[in-house]
Each structure stands twice: as C-alpha cells, then as structure tokens.
Design a protein around this motif. Structure first.
Motif, PDB file in Angstrom:
ATOM      1  N   GLU A 171       0.826  -1.118  -0.127  1.00 14.78           N
ATOM      2  CA  GLU A 171      -0.041  -0.089  -0.080  1.00 14.78           C
ATOM      3  C   GLU A 171       0.743   1.342  -0.055  1.00 14.78           C
ATOM      4  O   GLU A 171       0.256   2.315  -0.001  1.00 14.78           O
ATOM      5  N   SER A 191      -2.208  -6.085   2.816  1.00 15.95           N
ATOM      6  CA  SER A 191      -3.339  -6.189   2.275  1.00 15.95           C
ATOM      7  C   SER A 191      -2.975  -7.352   0.905  1.00 15.95           C
ATOM      8  O   SER A 191      -1.619  -7.609   0.807  1.00 15.95           O
ATOM      9  N   GLN A 193      -3.370  -6.770  -1.998  1.00 13.96           N
ATOM     10  CA  GLN A 193      -3.296  -5.959  -3.071  1.00 13.96           C
ATOM     11  C   GLN A 193      -2.595  -6.763  -4.416  1.00 13.96           C
ATOM     12  O   GLN A 193      -2.985  -6.772  -5.255  1.00 13.96           O
ATOM     13  N   LYS A 196      -3.715 -10.065  -5.639  1.00 14.23           N
ATOM     14  CA  LYS A 196      -4.910 -10.301  -6.393  1.00 14.23           C
ATOM     15  C   LYS A 196      -4.785  -9.481  -7.629  1.00 14.23           C
ATOM     16  O   LYS A 196      -5.293 -10.156  -8.649  1.00 14.23           O
ATOM     17  N   TYR A 213      -5.530  -8.136   7.206  1.00 13.83           N
ATOM     18  CA  TYR A 213      -4.725  -6.965   6.981  1.00 13.83           C
ATOM     19  C   TYR A 213      -3.706  -6.676   8.233  1.00 13.83           C
ATOM     20  O   TYR A 213      -4.305  -6.608   9.321  1.00 13.83           O
ATOM     21  N   TYR A 339      -0.896   1.963  -7.403  1.00 11.92           N
ATOM     22  CA  TYR A 339      -1.605   1.319  -8.459  1.00 11.92           C
ATOM     23  C   TYR A 339      -2.887   1.811  -8.901  1.00 11.92           C
ATOM     24  O   TYR A 339      -3.820   1.159 -10.003  1.00 11.92           O
ATOM     25  N   ILE A 361     -15.864   2.516   5.051  1.00  8.03           N
ATOM     26  CA  ILE A 361     -15.852   1.098   5.202  1.00  8.03           C
ATOM     27  C   ILE A 361     -15.266   0.345   4.047  1.00  8.03           C
ATOM     28  O   ILE A 361     -14.636  -0.780   4.192  1.00  8.03           O
ATOM     29  N   PHE A 405     -11.612  -3.829  -4.541  1.00 11.31           N
ATOM     30  CA  PHE A 405     -11.775  -2.927  -3.102  1.00 11.31           C
ATOM     31  C   PHE A 405     -11.467  -4.030  -1.955  1.00 11.31           C
ATOM     32  O   PHE A 405     -11.496  -4.953  -2.146  1.00 11.31           O
ATOM     33  N   GLY A 406     -11.281  -3.336  -1.092  1.00 10.49           N
ATOM     34  CA  GLY A 406     -11.525  -4.000   0.234  1.00 10.49           C
ATOM     35  C   GLY A 406     -12.492  -3.259   1.342  1.00 10.49           C
ATOM     36  O   GLY A 406     -12.650  -2.145   1.320  1.00 10.49           O
ATOM     37  N   LEU A 407     -13.158  -4.336   1.900  1.00  7.76           N
ATOM     38  CA  LEU A 407     -14.329  -3.906   2.685  1.00  7.76           C
ATOM     39  C   LEU A 407     -13.750  -4.766   4.379  1.00  7.76           C
ATOM     40  O   LEU A 407     -13.493  -5.696   4.335  1.00  7.76           O
ATOM     41  N   GLY A 408     -13.546  -3.477   4.897  1.00  9.41           N
ATOM     42  CA  GLY A 408     -13.185  -3.823   6.474  1.00  9.41           C
ATOM     43  C   GLY A 408     -14.414  -4.374   7.149  1.00  9.41           C
ATOM     44  O   GLY A 408     -15.215  -3.528   7.358  1.00  9.41           O
TER      45      GLY A 408
HETATM   46  P1  AMO Z   1      -7.419   0.399   2.542  1.00 11.14           P
HETATM   47  O1  AMO Z   1      -6.091   0.666   3.238  1.00 11.14           O
HETATM   48  O2  AMO Z   1      -8.467   1.785   2.177  1.00 11.14           O
HETATM   49  O3  AMO Z   1      -7.461  -0.130   1.177  1.00 11.14           O
HETATM   50  O4  AMO Z   1      -8.438  -0.774   3.391  1.00 11.14           O
HETATM   51  C1  AMO Z   1      -9.763  -1.111   2.786  1.00 11.14           C
HETATM   52  C2  AMO Z   1     -10.639  -1.179   4.192  1.00 11.14           C
HETATM   53  O5  AMO Z   1     -10.182  -1.982   5.425  1.00 11.14           O
HETATM   54  C3  AMO Z   1     -10.432  -1.306   6.570  1.00 11.14           C
HETATM   55  N1  AMO Z   1      -9.435  -0.834   7.268  1.00 11.14           N
HETATM   56  C4  AMO Z   1      -9.333  -0.732   8.622  1.00 11.14           C
HETATM   57  N2  AMO Z   1     -10.056  -1.200   9.621  1.00 11.14           N
HETATM   58  C5  AMO Z   1      -9.752  -1.002  10.983  1.00 11.14           C
HETATM   59  N3  AMO Z   1      -8.534  -0.476  11.109  1.00 11.14           N
HETATM   60  C6  AMO Z   1      -7.369  -0.264  10.294  1.00 11.14           C
HETATM   61  N4  AMO Z   1      -6.368   0.179  10.658  1.00 11.14           N
HETATM   62  C7  AMO Z   1      -7.807  -0.150   8.799  1.00 11.14           C
HETATM   63  N5  AMO Z   1      -7.220  -0.135   7.890  1.00 11.14           N
HETATM   64  C8  AMO Z   1      -8.079  -0.400   6.684  1.00 11.14           C
HETATM   65  C9  AMO Z   1     -11.368  -0.121   6.267  1.00 11.14           C
HETATM   66  C10 AMO Z   1     -10.892   0.154   4.730  1.00 11.14           C
HETATM   67  O6  AMO Z   1     -11.811   0.808   4.039  1.00 11.14           O
HETATM   68  N6  AMO Z   1      -5.818  -2.623  -0.991  1.00 11.14           N
HETATM   69  C11 AMO Z   1      -6.720  -1.426  -0.715  1.00 11.14           C
HETATM   70  C12 AMO Z   1      -8.123  -2.014  -1.058  1.00 11.14           C
HETATM   71  C13 AMO Z   1      -8.201  -1.984  -2.692  1.00 11.14           C
HETATM   72  O7  AMO Z   1      -8.098  -1.035  -3.085  1.00 11.14           O
HETATM   73  O8  AMO Z   1      -8.586  -2.972  -3.110  1.00 11.14           O
HETATM   74  C14 AMO Z   1      -6.694  -1.256   0.746  1.00 11.14           C
HETATM   75  O9  AMO Z   1      -6.146  -1.813   1.476  1.00 11.14           O
HETATM   76  O10 AMO Z   1     -12.948  -0.554   6.285  1.00 11.14           O
END
Ligand code: AMO
Length: 437
Positions: A171, A191, A193, A196, A213, A339, A361, A405-408
C-alpha cells in the motif's frame, strides 16, 4: 461419542414428560423455600432446572447446591410445562454432572449486571463472550461474511488465499510489521493487493479473499485496529471503476439484508433495527464532498484525504438527505496508492470509498494495467520499481483492465450496529497496546 443433548431452544412446553439432556454454564442459582433453581445457559438461551427438595435424589440436590456460577454442567431430566419459567418449561433433573467447575470469584460478571469497562471486558474476553449482547455481534458478523461469500460465489468470484508474509509494502507507506524470515527482509501483509492484481493475469478473472490486513499504524482510536479482517475483491475486464461499484452495491445490500433476515433474534438482543438499503447508492464526487463539508462550516484542505471529522460531517449532511450509504468517488490521484488508475483528468483518479453513516468502510479503484504507466507511478510515489520485481513482471505478459476493493469487516459491523468501538467487533482485538488475550 458426542453427548446427546439439546439446545435450550429445541425444547418446548409441548415436550412435557419427555426425558432430555442439556449442557451449558450455570448462569444463576436461587433458593426459594424448598426449591432450588439452577438457570443453565447454552448457546441459544437459558433453561430453568428446578429441584424440589422432596422429589429429587439427595445426591443430585447436593450437587446442585454446591454449584458455583459459570461451572459447566450436564443435566438429564424430565421436561415439565411451566408457564412462569423462561420459554414456558422447566427441567426436573435426575442427574447433574459437573463437567468443569468454575473458580470464584469471577473476574467479570457474565450476566452484565455489574458493568465493566471495555478494557476489563477484553482482558477477560472468554467470559465476556458468554454475554448474549456480545455473542450476538459475532453471530451477525458470521452471517455478514456468509452472505458475502454467497453473493460473490453467485457472481463467479473464486475464493483465494494469498501470502501473509510479503517482501515489500503493498500500500506504500511504512506501516509494516517486520518478520524474522531467515536471512531475508520480510513483513506481514498490509493487504492482498499486489497478489490479487497478479491473479488478474492468470485467467482467474474474479477473485476474493477473506483477508487479514496487518497495519503497523500507531493510532489509538475507537476506529483503528492493527489486525483487520476484510472482504478483498478484484475483477478483470471492467470498463472503469463504475463496474466495481455495482458489485459493491449488491454485495453490501446482500450482507445487510442477510443480517435483517437471518439475525432477527440477535438484532433484538442488541436493540437495533436495520433499514433496507436502497439501490443504487448515491455517488458524490470528492470535489463536491469537499464543497459540501466546507459549506457546512468545516474547512477541509482541497486535495487532501478527508479526515475522520470531515467524513463525519459529510455523513450528517447525507443523513439529512436520507442517505446512510453513499460513495465518494474521484479522489485526487496524488493521495491514492501507486496502483490507482488516473482519471481522464489526471489530477483525479478512478477511485472510490463507500461510506456508511460518515465512516469509510470500503476503499477501492480501477487499477493501472499498463506496465509503463505503473512504473512511472511507482517512481512518482518515491518508491523503487526494483522492489516490485515479480509484481511488475506480471504486467509485461498480458493483464486485462481490472479493479477491486477492500471492505473492512470490523468497521462494517461497527457502523451497521452503531457499536461505540471497533474492538467490539473483533473476538480478540490487536491494537497499539493489546497483544493478549
Ligand atoms: P484500505 O487501506 O483503504 O485499502 O483498506 C480497506 C478497508 O479496510 C479497512 N481498514 C481498517 N479497519 C480498521 N482499522 C484499520 N487500521 C484499517 N485499515 C483499513 C477499512 C478500509 O476501508 N488495497 C486497498 C483496497 C483495494 O483498493 O482493493 C486497501 O487496503 O474498512
């Protein structure tokens, strides 16, 4: 052989006279005249075990009398219809077996009658998880992930597992946990990233991972974890990020609707009602979002990422318009990872976030699939292309246009259920200070 036992919700008053076995924890114990009540708790609820001194075997009565709260017991007895008991029945035991006695005093009151702060609760998480409200969160989390899998499978996404030990930041940035990996430099994955994306060059043109992550961010907030679970997706042969947004809408709506339909009991325990999501979700351009936040009296520097405060303000504005779920799209390219595909106007990018009630999210984008542009962007970010050897290599031999995308999961559950802290949505959270339990 497994115990032949029933859960508390599998027994009904109509089973009056039937012999059953139940097992669980001693939730409560009360004496009333010549009666002793043992309330047993299992995964699905509670059962009242009633011991009239005159009618039960003396040893059974003595065992019951000696029980400490939270001991694990197995009870065999006869169902008796009883309107005053929980669920309309009680069990008159002819056998009680202590499977595991609980020491006293308990470090935490699992009935929740004695309030405890989050730290104490997390220190004693095993006992904390015995509480109905806490367990409900994880049943909902399970259902949300189950629904995500169902939807993605139905859309022909293949579930994959990519490495958790990696050799370079995926990242950008320095938020990495180093790992002792023989004589090489290695880190825990931020991730999936890069992997994938590489899979988009293999023919698996739609993949997802229930990923972990690892983020070495030093934040100590109600919103940040150092170990995150995410639904991480990537899909190829897209026109632009718009195709990804449609998948997200259906995925998120599917997850919310599954919780609405399958977790009625848990939502009731938590006192939450969920609105049915309305599709499509509104798309707000980053520029417009900044303008809206500005007009609401909060200054945000244009071209920077939205702060938590700015996102919250935007959430309030959107709520007034009746929108709880919305995308913010077209972020400035400058603040997005290397990227990310630039927009036709290269000041912007084909990127987006999904926000629920003012909280991010999901984050994602269309990716760069052109080798030369990718190298250029890596350099522009001050990174060294040599560190991206095998990743870049994949872009030399045919990789289709793609995005993802990534959904936390924790943030999703937190906002969905209005939990006060993201840690509430993790069994054993890892944060700046917490490494145990
Ligand atoms: P990003 O870093 O925005 O994107 O992470 C994607 C989602 O992961 C969750 N998240 C977290 N939740 C809790 N604590 C954290 N420290 C934390 N960091 C991230 C969030 C966030 O929206 N590779 C890209 C995704 C992509 O583009 O495919 C990525 O990691 O919900």
């Amino acid at each position: 052989m497994m115990m032949d036992r029933r859960y508390s919700d599998e027994i009904t008053p109509e089973m009056d006279g039937l012999k059953v076995t139940v097992a669980g924890w001693v939730h409560d114990k009360r004496k009333l005249g010549g009666l002793l009540f043992v309330v047993l708790r299992d995964r699905e609820g509670i059962v009242q075990v009633t011991l009239p001194k005159k009618f039960v075997v003396p040893e059974v009565f003595e065992t019951a009398r000696g029980l400490t709260k939270e001991s694990v017991i197995r009870v065999t007895g006869t169902v008796q219809k009883e309107d005053k008991a929980p669920n309309g029945y009680e069990i008159i035991p002819d056998g009680i077996e202590v499977l595991s006695p609980a020491a006293t005093p308990l470090p935490l009151d699992p009935t929740g009658k004695v309030e405890a702060n989050l730290d104490t609760r997390l220190d004693n998480r095993v006992i904390d998880l015995r509480r109905g409200e806490v367990a409900a969160i994880f049943k909902i989390r399970d259902t949300a992930i189950e629904a995500a899998r169902e939807y993605l499978r139905s859309e022909k996404f293949v579930e994959v597992q990519t490495p958790r030990i990696i050799s370079t930041s995926s990242e950008g940035g320095t938020d990495l946990f180093p790992v002792a990996y023989f004589e090489k430099e290695a880190f825990l994955a931020q991730s999936p990233q890069l992997y994938k994306q590489m899979l988009m060059g293999t023919g698996f043109d739609r993949v997802y991972e229930i990923a972990t992550y690892f983020r070495a961010e030093e934040h100590d907030t109600i919103w940040h974890l150092n170990e995150v679970t995410a639904v991480d997706c990537e899909m190829a042969f897209i026109e632009d990020e718009g195709d990804v947004l449609v998948v997200i809408e259906n995925l998120v709506a599917g997850m919310i609707n599954a919780v609405r339909e399958r977790c009625g009991k848990q939502l009731e325990i938590l006192g939450r009602e969920l609105n049915e999501p309305r599709l499509p979700f509104t798309r707000v351009r980053y520029d417009d979002a900044v303008k809206m936040i500005d007009e609401a009296g909060l200054k945000v520097p244009h071209g920077e990422d939205l702060t938590t405060e700015a996102e919250k303000k935007l959430g309030e504005i959107m709520k007034e318009r009746g929108e709880e779920l919305y995308f913010v799209v077209k972020y400035p390219l400058r603040i997005k990872p290397f990227y990310t595909m630039p927009d036709e106007d290269p000041v912007y990018s084909n990127s987006f976030d999904l926000e629920i009630k003012g909280r991010e999210i999901i984050s994602g984008s269309q990716r760069i699939h052109q080798y030369d542009l990718l190298v250029e962007r890596i350099k522009k970010k001050g990174l060294n292309p040599d560190n991206f050897g095998s990743y870049l290599e994949a872009f030399k031999y045919g990789i289709p246009p793609h995005g993802g995308f990534g959904l936390g999961i924790e943030r999703f559950i937190m906002t969905l259920l209005d939990l006060p802290n993201v840690r509430e949505a993790v069994l054993f959270p890892r944060d700046r200070k917490r490494l145990t339990p």
